[in-house]
Design an enzyme around this catalytic site. Structure first.
Site, PDB file in Angstrom:
ATOM      1  N   ASP A   1       0.812  -1.227   0.000  1.00  0.00           N
ATOM      2  CA  ASP A   1       0.000   0.000   0.000  1.00  0.00           C
ATOM      3  C   ASP A   1       0.842   1.272   0.000  1.00  0.00           C
ATOM      4  O   ASP A   1       0.303   2.366   0.222  1.00  0.00           O
ATOM      5  CB  ASP A   1      -0.915   0.011   1.236  1.00  0.00           C
ATOM      6  CG  ASP A   1      -2.140  -0.869   1.046  1.00  0.00           C
ATOM      7  OD1 ASP A   1      -2.884  -0.632   0.084  1.00  0.00           O
ATOM      8  OD2 ASP A   1      -2.334  -1.796   1.849  1.00  0.00           O
TER       9      ASP A   1
ATOM     10  N   ARG B   1      -9.271   2.729  11.396  1.00  0.00           N
ATOM     11  CA  ARG B   1      -7.825   2.943  11.382  1.00  0.00           C
ATOM     12  C   ARG B   1      -7.348   3.942  12.448  1.00  0.00           C
ATOM     13  O   ARG B   1      -6.157   3.964  12.778  1.00  0.00           O
ATOM     14  CB  ARG B   1      -7.390   3.464  10.011  1.00  0.00           C
ATOM     15  CG  ARG B   1      -7.706   2.531   8.844  1.00  0.00           C
ATOM     16  CD  ARG B   1      -6.809   1.318   8.842  1.00  0.00           C
ATOM     17  NE  ARG B   1      -7.176   0.373   7.813  1.00  0.00           N
ATOM     18  CZ  ARG B   1      -6.740   0.425   6.559  1.00  0.00           C
ATOM     19  NH1 ARG B   1      -5.923   1.382   6.180  1.00  0.00           N
ATOM     20  NH2 ARG B   1      -7.121  -0.485   5.699  1.00  0.00           N
TER      21      ARG B   1
ATOM     22  N   GLU C   1      -0.379   9.545   1.666  1.00  0.00           N
ATOM     23  CA  GLU C   1      -1.147  10.447   2.547  1.00  0.00           C
ATOM     24  C   GLU C   1      -1.317   9.887   3.957  1.00  0.00           C
ATOM     25  O   GLU C   1      -1.352  10.640   4.934  1.00  0.00           O
ATOM     26  CB  GLU C   1      -2.546  10.670   1.954  1.00  0.00           C
ATOM     27  CG  GLU C   1      -3.473  11.423   2.895  1.00  0.00           C
ATOM     28  CD  GLU C   1      -4.873  11.618   2.355  1.00  0.00           C
ATOM     29  OE1 GLU C   1      -5.521  10.642   1.955  1.00  0.00           O
ATOM     30  OE2 GLU C   1      -5.313  12.766   2.347  1.00  0.00           O
ATOM     31  N   ASP C   2      -1.429   8.558   4.049  1.00  0.00           N
ATOM     32  CA  ASP C   2      -1.749   7.958   5.343  1.00  0.00           C
ATOM     33  C   ASP C   2      -0.588   7.967   6.330  1.00  0.00           C
ATOM     34  O   ASP C   2      -0.775   7.684   7.514  1.00  0.00           O
ATOM     35  CB  ASP C   2      -2.249   6.518   5.130  1.00  0.00           C
ATOM     36  CG  ASP C   2      -3.569   6.521   4.385  1.00  0.00           C
ATOM     37  OD1 ASP C   2      -4.416   7.371   4.709  1.00  0.00           O
ATOM     38  OD2 ASP C   2      -3.741   5.698   3.469  1.00  0.00           O
TER      39      ASP C   2
ATOM     40  N   ARG D   1       0.984  -1.638   7.229  1.00  0.00           N
ATOM     41  CA  ARG D   1       1.372  -0.345   6.667  1.00  0.00           C
ATOM     42  C   ARG D   1       2.355   0.423   7.561  1.00  0.00           C
ATOM     43  O   ARG D   1       2.870   1.458   7.155  1.00  0.00           O
ATOM     44  CB  ARG D   1       0.118   0.497   6.394  1.00  0.00           C
ATOM     45  CG  ARG D   1      -0.852  -0.186   5.409  1.00  0.00           C
ATOM     46  CD  ARG D   1      -1.760   0.793   4.738  1.00  0.00           C
ATOM     47  NE  ARG D   1      -1.000   1.847   4.079  1.00  0.00           N
ATOM     48  CZ  ARG D   1      -1.525   2.949   3.587  1.00  0.00           C
ATOM     49  NH1 ARG D   1      -2.823   3.135   3.664  1.00  0.00           N
ATOM     50  NH2 ARG D   1      -0.769   3.868   3.013  1.00  0.00           N
TER      51      ARG D   1
ATOM     52  N   CYS E   1      -5.063  10.385  -1.468  1.00  0.00           N
ATOM     53  CA  CYS E   1      -4.175   9.437  -0.788  1.00  0.00           C
ATOM     54  C   CYS E   1      -2.817   9.249  -1.459  1.00  0.00           C
ATOM     55  O   CYS E   1      -1.892   8.749  -0.840  1.00  0.00           O
ATOM     56  CB  CYS E   1      -4.857   8.099  -0.621  1.00  0.00           C
ATOM     57  SG  CYS E   1      -5.402   7.426  -2.155  1.00  0.00           S
TER      58      CYS E   1
ATOM     59  N   HIS F   1     -12.047   6.079   5.458  1.00  0.00           N
ATOM     60  CA  HIS F   1     -11.453   7.245   6.118  1.00  0.00           C
ATOM     61  C   HIS F   1     -12.418   8.434   6.118  1.00  0.00           C
ATOM     62  O   HIS F   1     -13.317   8.503   5.275  1.00  0.00           O
ATOM     63  CB  HIS F   1     -10.192   7.691   5.354  1.00  0.00           C
ATOM     64  CG  HIS F   1      -9.034   6.770   5.468  1.00  0.00           C
ATOM     65  ND1 HIS F   1      -8.320   6.321   4.370  1.00  0.00           N
ATOM     66  CD2 HIS F   1      -8.415   6.224   6.551  1.00  0.00           C
ATOM     67  CE1 HIS F   1      -7.333   5.531   4.768  1.00  0.00           C
ATOM     68  NE2 HIS F   1      -7.365   5.453   6.084  1.00  0.00           N
TER      69      HIS F   1
HETATM   70  C1  CIR Z   1      -5.590   0.772   2.706  1.00  0.00           C
HETATM   71  O1  CIR Z   1      -6.557   0.060   2.937  1.00  0.00           O
HETATM   72  O2  CIR Z   1      -4.907   1.251   3.613  1.00  0.00           O
HETATM   73  C2  CIR Z   1      -5.224   1.042   1.265  1.00  0.00           C
HETATM   74  N1  CIR Z   1      -5.544  -0.099   0.470  1.00  0.00           N
HETATM   75  C3  CIR Z   1      -5.964   2.254   0.734  1.00  0.00           C
HETATM   76  C4  CIR Z   1      -5.578   3.508   1.449  1.00  0.00           C
HETATM   77  C5  CIR Z   1      -6.202   4.717   0.855  1.00  0.00           C
HETATM   78  N2  CIR Z   1      -5.806   5.856   1.603  1.00  0.00           N
HETATM   79  C6  CIR Z   1      -6.459   7.004   1.622  1.00  0.00           C
HETATM   80  O3  CIR Z   1      -7.495   7.144   0.996  1.00  0.00           O
HETATM   81  N3  CIR Z   1      -5.980   7.970   2.364  1.00  0.00           N
END
Ligand code: CIR
Length: 254
Positions: free
Chosen positions: A60, A130, A65-66, A85, A247, A160
């Site tokens: 991922d 999360r 962004e995360d 992650r 993201c 999110h």
């Molecule tokens: C996840 O589930 O963490 C990733 N497959 C997708 C994350 C998308 N992140 C976001 O929209 N900020």
């Protein structure tokens, strides 16, 4: 100067985390070319791209962004909610260190950057699968001296907070009312997504334009009717990984 931190699409993206969508095969080459077009859009909107190399073992890792909350004053390196992650943050912290004093979220706090919506000096933090209240407390402590107000917001039905609501212009939100209560933002102008496109609330405002998925035609029309300048991009392959347009970058001034 405006910088956009991105990371190349990982060859193992088919092993990505999925919460609300069912697994479909992602075409890596197509995902990569869509990601490059997305980066070109950022460049056309005045961003310099700082692209980190692919992280071969982190499916991922394109979703940068995360991993961080970058404010004008500091950067907060997150502790992502999905354990798979967490190793993503190391290289991001290193990349951000030249630009901001960096601080970390510690256990038991977990937060994904996708849950943090900044509107001026307000940080809205989604409580999702999360992101937990302990992280909200830690964020509030880190930003208090910089004059930010932090508010926790219940998120239901989606991954999110920014799956449900994003900023598309000053004081203007694009929002899915089935996933987020619009009254949380009662003083602001709200554009509602077309109900046939539940995932359509994620838009990336860069300067005076919004980068937006071309797949959400009905909501795109609503944005344009509301006077929002839209740059449409095809991110169909990244959408299969439950990602969208916010993201894939961390955009900030340097
Ligand atoms: C996840 O589930 O963490 C990733 N497959 C997708 C994350 C998308 N992140 C976001 O929209 N900020």
């Amino acid at each position: 100067m405006r910088l956009a931190l991105t990371r190349a699409v990982n060859r193992g993206i088919n092993q990505c985390e999925l919460t609300h969508v069912s697994r479909q095969k992602i075409n890596i080459e197509l995902a990569r070319s869509q990601h490059q077009v997305y980066e070109s859009c950022l460049q056309n909107l005045g961003c310099e791209i700082l692209r980190l190399p692919e992280e071969p073992d982190l499916p991922d890792s394109v979703f940068v962004e995360d991993t961080a909350i970058v404010l004008d004053e500091i950067a907060i390196i997150t502790r992502p909610g999905a354990e798979s992650r967490r190793p993503e943050v190391k290289s991001i912290a290193k990349a951000l260190t030249p630009y901001r004093p960096t601080f970390y979220i510690h256990s038991p706090g977990t937060v994904d950057g996708g849950d943090v919506l900044r509107i001026g000096k307000s940080l809205y933090v989604g409580l999702s699968s999360r992101t937990n209240p302990d992280a909200v407390k830690q964020i509030a402590n880190l930003v208090a001296s910089h004059g930010y107000k932090v508010e926790a917001v219940e998120v239901r039905g989606c991954l999110h907070l920014k799956s449900a609501v994003t900023l598309v212009w000053e004081e203007t939100l694009l929002l899915n009312p089935s996933w987020i209560d619009p009254r949380v933002f009662e003083t602001r102008r709200v554009i509602k997504i077309d109900p046939s496109e539940p995932y359509a609330a994620n838009a990336l405002l860069v300067g005076e334009k919004v980068i937006y998925p071309s797949s959400f035609g009905a909501t795109l029309d609503r944005l344009q009717d509301a006077g929002i300048a839209v740059v449409a991009v095809d991110v169909s392959e990244l959408q299969k990984a439950e990602g969208a347009v916010t993201c894939c970058s961390l955009v900030f001034n340097v």
